[in-house]
Scaffold this motif. Structure first.
Motif, short mmCIF file in Angstrom:
data_model
loop_
_atom_site.label_atom_id
_atom_site.label_comp_id
_atom_site.label_asym_id
_atom_site.label_seq_id
_atom_site.Cartn_x
_atom_site.Cartn_y
_atom_site.Cartn_z
N SER A 1 0.82 -1.21 0.00
CA SER A 1 0.00 0.00 0.00
C SER A 1 0.86 1.26 0.00
CB SER A 1 -0.93 0.00 1.22
OG SER A 1 -1.81 -1.12 1.20
N ALA A 2 1.91 1.26 0.83
CA ALA A 2 2.78 2.44 0.90
C ALA A 2 3.52 2.65 -0.42
CB ALA A 2 3.78 2.28 2.05
N ALA A 3 4.15 1.59 -0.93
CA ALA A 3 4.90 1.71 -2.18
C ALA A 3 3.96 1.94 -3.36
CB ALA A 3 5.74 0.45 -2.41
N GLY A 4 2.80 1.29 -3.34
CA GLY A 4 1.84 1.45 -4.42
C GLY A 4 1.28 2.86 -4.50
N LEU A 5 0.96 3.45 -3.35
CA LEU A 5 0.46 4.82 -3.33
C LEU A 5 1.52 5.79 -3.83
CD1 LEU A 5 -1.72 6.87 -2.63
CD2 LEU A 5 -0.87 6.88 -0.26
N LEU A 6 2.76 5.59 -3.40
CA LEU A 6 3.86 6.43 -3.87
C LEU A 6 4.01 6.32 -5.38
CD1 LEU A 6 6.31 8.25 -3.28
CD2 LEU A 6 7.65 6.16 -2.91
N GLN A 7 3.88 5.10 -5.89
CA GLN A 7 4.00 4.87 -7.33
C GLN A 7 2.88 5.58 -8.10
OE1 GLN A 7 1.69 2.34 -8.87
NE2 GLN A 7 2.42 2.88 -10.89
N GLN A 8 1.66 5.50 -7.58
CA GLN A 8 0.53 6.14 -8.25
C GLN A 8 0.71 7.65 -8.34
OE1 GLN A 8 -2.32 4.97 -9.70
NE2 GLN A 8 -1.65 2.85 -9.47
N VAL A 9 1.14 8.25 -7.24
CA VAL A 9 1.35 9.70 -7.23
C VAL A 9 2.50 10.08 -8.15
CG1 VAL A 9 2.03 11.66 -5.79
CG2 VAL A 9 0.40 9.97 -4.90
N SER A 10 3.57 9.31 -8.11
CA SER A 10 4.77 9.63 -8.90
C SER A 10 4.51 9.53 -10.40
CB SER A 10 5.91 8.69 -8.52
OG SER A 10 6.27 8.87 -7.17
N LYS A 11 3.85 8.46 -10.84
CA LYS A 11 3.66 8.31 -12.29
C LYS A 11 2.76 9.40 -12.85
CE LYS A 11 -0.23 5.00 -12.35
NZ LYS A 11 -0.62 3.62 -12.73
N TYR A 12 1.79 9.86 -12.04
CA TYR A 12 0.92 10.94 -12.48
C TYR A 12 1.67 12.27 -12.48
CZ TYR A 12 -3.09 14.13 -12.56
OH TYR A 12 -3.97 15.13 -12.89
N THR A 13 2.52 12.45 -11.48
CA THR A 13 3.27 13.70 -11.37
C THR A 13 4.31 13.85 -12.47
OG1 THR A 13 2.98 13.70 -8.96
CG2 THR A 13 4.74 15.09 -9.86
N PHE A 14 5.08 12.78 -12.73
CA PHE A 14 6.15 12.85 -13.73
C PHE A 14 5.61 12.76 -15.16
CE2 PHE A 14 8.59 11.56 -9.98
CZ PHE A 14 9.66 12.44 -10.06
N GLY A 15 4.63 11.91 -15.39
CA GLY A 15 4.05 11.81 -16.74
C GLY A 15 5.03 11.34 -17.80
N ALA B 1 -2.80 7.02 -19.81
CA ALA B 1 -2.01 5.94 -19.21
C ALA B 1 -0.70 5.70 -19.94
CB ALA B 1 -2.83 4.65 -19.18
N ASP B 2 -0.61 6.10 -21.19
CA ASP B 2 0.64 5.94 -21.93
C ASP B 2 1.72 6.90 -21.44
OD1 ASP B 2 0.03 3.82 -23.57
OD2 ASP B 2 -0.76 5.07 -25.20
N TYR B 3 1.37 7.80 -20.54
CA TYR B 3 2.35 8.72 -19.96
C TYR B 3 2.42 8.53 -18.44
CZ TYR B 3 2.52 10.77 -24.55
OH TYR B 3 2.71 10.95 -25.90
N HIS B 4 2.33 7.25 -18.05
CA HIS B 4 2.44 6.87 -16.64
C HIS B 4 3.51 5.80 -16.47
CE1 HIS B 4 -2.00 8.19 -15.70
NE2 HIS B 4 -1.19 9.22 -15.92
N SER B 5 4.67 6.04 -17.05
CA SER B 5 5.71 5.00 -17.08
C SER B 5 6.57 4.94 -15.83
CB SER B 5 6.62 5.24 -18.30
OG SER B 5 7.61 4.23 -18.40
N PHE B 6 6.73 6.06 -15.14
CA PHE B 6 7.75 6.17 -14.08
C PHE B 6 7.10 6.39 -12.72
CE2 PHE B 6 10.78 8.70 -11.55
CZ PHE B 6 11.92 7.93 -11.67
N PRO B 7 7.30 5.46 -11.76
CA PRO B 7 7.99 4.16 -11.87
C PRO B 7 7.02 3.06 -12.29
CG PRO B 7 7.47 4.62 -9.59
CD PRO B 7 6.98 5.81 -10.39
N SER B 8 7.42 1.79 -12.11
CA SER B 8 6.63 0.65 -12.57
C SER B 8 5.81 0.04 -11.44
CB SER B 8 7.56 -0.43 -13.16
OG SER B 8 6.87 -1.64 -13.33
N GLY B 9 4.48 0.10 -11.57
CA GLY B 9 3.61 -0.47 -10.55
C GLY B 9 3.72 -1.98 -10.46
N HIS B 10 3.80 -2.67 -11.61
CA HIS B 10 3.94 -4.13 -11.59
C HIS B 10 5.20 -4.54 -10.85
CE1 HIS B 10 0.63 -4.46 -14.41
NE2 HIS B 10 0.77 -5.78 -14.44
N THR B 11 6.30 -3.83 -11.12
CA THR B 11 7.56 -4.17 -10.45
C THR B 11 7.46 -3.95 -8.96
OG1 THR B 11 8.78 -3.48 -12.42
CG2 THR B 11 10.04 -3.70 -10.39
N ILE B 12 6.91 -2.82 -8.55
CA ILE B 12 6.81 -2.49 -7.13
C ILE B 12 5.96 -3.51 -6.37
CG2 ILE B 12 5.74 -0.86 -5.51
CD1 ILE B 12 6.90 1.40 -7.17
#
Length: 293
Positions: free
Chosen positions: A154-168, A188-199
């Motif tokens: 949950s912690a890493a996933g939430l960080l990932q969600q915010v980051s990918k939207y912020t960086f684009g 969604a094609d501009y939500h690459s960074f970082p990787s949710g599947h990996t996290i």
């Protein structure tokens, strides 16, 4: 006549089969932890549940607050990860070509596994089964494992969600270059960074590996946990630097929350064992991670 490869492909493409594999993993983990870790207490199941959920949110808060308490060594580690990510960034485009060229040679069932195991619904299926098994069997070690899994994901996933939207950042499959960023894009094609599947996948793998002392077992679990991240490279969904940083986020999050849970539960993971030490290794034309068990 159906070949083994065809059977495995059909098996791993089913969500029910993924659940079956996860349950087998939980049973083996549960059996391993039964020796000295299951004991009766006078608390009700509801009391355990409310206590554990408090620790889920407490662990998340603890993980997010760690940068405010880092010492010099921690900041040096952070600098090393940042430097390693930048090095991976310099080879993102040739790495993209290399991994996409391997796609057709990868068995379909491995590609399917990479997608399903790294998906949020399957991640929380795993974490939920682990936690509920520990809750209803009153096994503190397994309860703690479930709390660690849920809180870390949950912690890493939430960080990932915010980051990918912020960086684009543009995904490789868009045809855009690695340095294309459109912050706050809804595409969604501009939500690459970082990787949710990996996290999600590696967070689970790293937390589960803490249950075991054998370095070969740990290495095997880490390898299985890395497949979803690598599969995203084959599919052109992420750059190599996205995946590399995601692995680091997973490790740091699990380690922080596990430390927090040490003060909340009597059961410890291999407390007499030396902690796993991760360090970055650089050389002419190479970049890698060295793990000391």
């Amino acid at each position: 006549m159906q070949t083994l490869t065809d059977w495995l492909r059909k098996f791993t493409s089913s969500k029910k089969s993924i659940f079956f594999l996860l349950v087998l993993l939980i049973i083996s983990t549960h059996g391993y932890s039964q020796d000295k870790n299951s004991h009766a207490d006078d608390k009700t199941t509801w009391q355990h549940f409310t206590y554990d959920m408090g620790n889920v949110f407490g662990g998340m808060g603890y993980a997010y607050s760690r940068p405010f308490h880092w010492d010099k060594k921690s900041w040096l580690t952070f600098g090393g990860v940042a430097g390693g990510t930048m090095l991976l960034y310099t080879i993102d485009e040739p790495a993209k070509t290399y991994f996409e060229d391997q796609k057709e040679d990868i068995p379909q069932f491995i590609r399917d596994y990479g997608w399903y195991y790294g998906s949020p619904q399957n991640n929380y299926m795993l974490t939920g089964v682990v936690y509920l098994t520990g809750l209803f069997t009153k096994n503190e070690k397994l309860r703690r494992t479930g709390v660690l899994l849920i809180s870390s994901a949950s912690a890493a996933g939430l960080l990932q969600q915010v980051s990918k939207y912020t960086f684009g950042r543009a995904r490789p499959r868009t045809g855009e270059q690695k340095n294309t960023f459109i912050p706050f894009s809804d595409d969604a094609d501009y939500h690459s960074f970082p990787s949710g599947h990996t996290i999600l996948a590696f967070t689970n793998a790293y937390a589960i590996a803490k249950q075991f002392k054998n370095p070969w077992v740990k290495a095997g679990i880490y390898t299985v946990g890395l497949v979803p991240g690598i599969s995203r490279l084959w599919e052109g969904a992420h750059w190599l630097s996205d995946v590399g940083l995601s692995v680091a986020i997973s490790i740091f999050t699990v380690e922080a929350i596990d430390k927090y849970l040490d003060s909340k539960y009597d059961e410890k993971y291999n407390s007499k064992q030396k902690k796993t030490d991760w360090s970055l290794s650089f050389g002419p034309g190479t970049v890698g991670v060295v793990v000391h068990f």
